[in-house]
Write an enzyme that holds these catalytic residues in place. Sequence first.
Site, PDB file in Angstrom:
ATOM      1  N   SER A  31       0.851  -1.194   0.000  1.00 27.65           N
ATOM      2  CA  SER A  31       0.000   0.000   0.000  1.00 27.65           C
ATOM      3  C   SER A  31       0.885   1.241   0.000  1.00 27.65           C
ATOM      4  CB  SER A  31      -0.893  -0.015   1.241  1.00 27.65           C
ATOM      5  OG  SER A  31      -1.647   1.174   1.277  1.00 27.65           O
ATOM      6  N   HIS A  90      -0.254  -1.116  -4.743  1.00 30.63           N
ATOM      7  CA  HIS A  90      -1.610  -0.668  -4.415  1.00 30.63           C
ATOM      8  C   HIS A  90      -1.617   0.847  -4.237  1.00 30.63           C
ATOM      9  CE1 HIS A  90      -5.698  -1.419  -2.841  1.00 30.63           C
ATOM     10  NE2 HIS A  90      -5.446  -0.420  -2.010  1.00 30.63           N
ATOM     11  N   ASP A 113      -3.999   4.015  -3.333  1.00 26.28           N
ATOM     12  CA  ASP A 113      -5.262   4.475  -2.778  1.00 26.28           C
ATOM     13  C   ASP A 113      -5.535   5.890  -3.251  1.00 26.28           C
ATOM     14  OD1 ASP A 113      -6.286   2.333  -1.103  1.00 26.28           O
ATOM     15  OD2 ASP A 113      -4.477   2.612   0.087  1.00 26.28           O
ATOM     16  N   MET A 136      -8.012   8.916  -3.060  1.00 23.57           N
ATOM     17  CA  MET A 136      -9.104   9.442  -2.212  1.00 23.57           C
ATOM     18  C   MET A 136      -9.375  10.895  -2.585  1.00 23.57           C
ATOM     19  SD  MET A 136      -8.076   7.915   1.495  1.00 23.57           S
ATOM     20  CE  MET A 136      -7.305   6.308   1.671  1.00 23.57           C
ATOM     21  N   HIS A 184      -7.038   1.653  -6.441  1.00 19.91           N
ATOM     22  CA  HIS A 184      -8.256   1.577  -5.625  1.00 19.91           C
ATOM     23  C   HIS A 184      -8.874   2.970  -5.584  1.00 19.91           C
ATOM     24  CE1 HIS A 184      -9.912   0.699  -1.284  1.00 19.91           C
ATOM     25  NE2 HIS A 184     -10.869   0.938  -2.153  1.00 19.91           N
ATOM     26  N   MET A 218     -11.289   5.510  -4.394  1.00 19.76           N
ATOM     27  CA  MET A 218     -12.258   5.881  -3.354  1.00 19.76           C
ATOM     28  C   MET A 218     -12.725   7.291  -3.682  1.00 19.76           C
ATOM     29  SD  MET A 218     -10.320   4.227  -0.095  1.00 19.76           S
ATOM     30  CE  MET A 218      -8.787   3.979  -0.960  1.00 19.76           C
ATOM     31  N   MET A 225     -12.890  -4.534   1.796  1.00 18.37           N
ATOM     32  CA  MET A 225     -12.307  -3.580   2.749  1.00 18.37           C
ATOM     33  C   MET A 225     -12.496  -4.125   4.158  1.00 18.37           C
ATOM     34  SD  MET A 225     -11.354  -0.325   1.238  1.00 18.37           S
ATOM     35  CE  MET A 225     -10.667  -0.079   2.769  1.00 18.37           C
ATOM     36  N   ASP A 250      -8.071  -5.407   2.253  1.00 17.10           N
ATOM     37  CA  ASP A 250      -7.444  -4.080   2.363  1.00 17.10           C
ATOM     38  C   ASP A 250      -7.820  -3.446   3.698  1.00 17.10           C
ATOM     39  OD1 ASP A 250      -6.249  -1.650   1.912  1.00 17.10           O
ATOM     40  OD2 ASP A 250      -7.618  -1.019   0.311  1.00 17.10           O
TER      41      ASP A 250
END
Length: 236
Positions: free
Chosen positions: A15, A40, A42, A44, A73, A75, A144, A182
Site C-alpha cells: 500500500s 496498491h 489508494d 481518495m 483503488h 475511493m 475492505m 485491504d
Amino acid sequence: MVVSLEARPVRISPSLMCADFLHLAADLEALEAGGADYLHVDVMDGSYVPNFTLGPDFCRALARGSRLPLDIHLMIDLPDRHVPSFAAFPNAVVAIHPETSRHPLRTLDLIRSHGARAGIAIDPAMPLSAVTEMLPFVSLVCVMTVNPGYAGQKLVPSTLEKVRELANLVSARGLDIEIEVDGNVSWDNIPRMVEAGARVLVAGSSSLFDAKAPLPENLRRLCRLVGRPDQSNTRK
Ligand code: DX5
Ligand code: ZN
C-alpha cells in the site's frame, strides 16, 4: 481456465500511501526485488472519503519507476470522470466502490475499454448480496477490512466472514476472481485472512511498512508468512 482458490498463490500488494515518499525510488526497487506482485494505490477525493491521497501523477511516477502492475483503488465519487486517467497504465487493475457510480456495470466496462482489468471494492457495511450481480464482470474484488479513508485502523471483524462467503461463492460459480483484503492486514490478521480465502494482501502500516523493521526485512517476513519462496537471491 479458472484456477481453483486453493491453487492460487497469495499475492502481495504494498500500500503505497504508507510508503516514505522521500525514499520511494529505493523502496520500489526493494519491493520488486523482494517479490511484491502489485503496487496498491489508494486514490481518495476528500468527498467519498474524508481524506485526500494519491492521484494520476503519482501513478505515472510509479509506472516510470517500477515494472510492477498498478492495483488502483478508487475511493472517489462519480468515478467515470476519472477512469480514463487511471485505466491506461500497463497491466493495471482499477477497482471502484460500486455505490459511487450510478451504473456500476457501465463503469466497469469503461475501465476495460481503457485497457485495465476491472474490480470492485466492498465497504465493511455493504453486504455481499449488494454486489453479486457484478461478480461475472470483475477480475478482482477488494474486501475492505477497515472503513475506507485512513491507514492505521483496526480490523472490522465481520469482514473476515464476508471474505469466506465470497470465496465460497466464487468457487461455487467457477469465477476467475482475485479476492483482495485491504485494511489492517497485520502479522496477526494475515493467517486468518488467507485461511478465509484472501489471495491478494494489501500490505500497509500493519505489516510491510511497519516502522519496527526495514522494508526488505518486512517483505521477507511477509513472504515467509504466506509460504512464498525467498526472492532475495533469485531476482535483482
Ligand atoms: C484504507 C487504506 C488502508 C491502507 C493501509 O482506505 O486502503 O487500508 O492500505 O494499511 P494499514 O491498515 O495496514 O495501515
Ligand atoms: Zn486500498
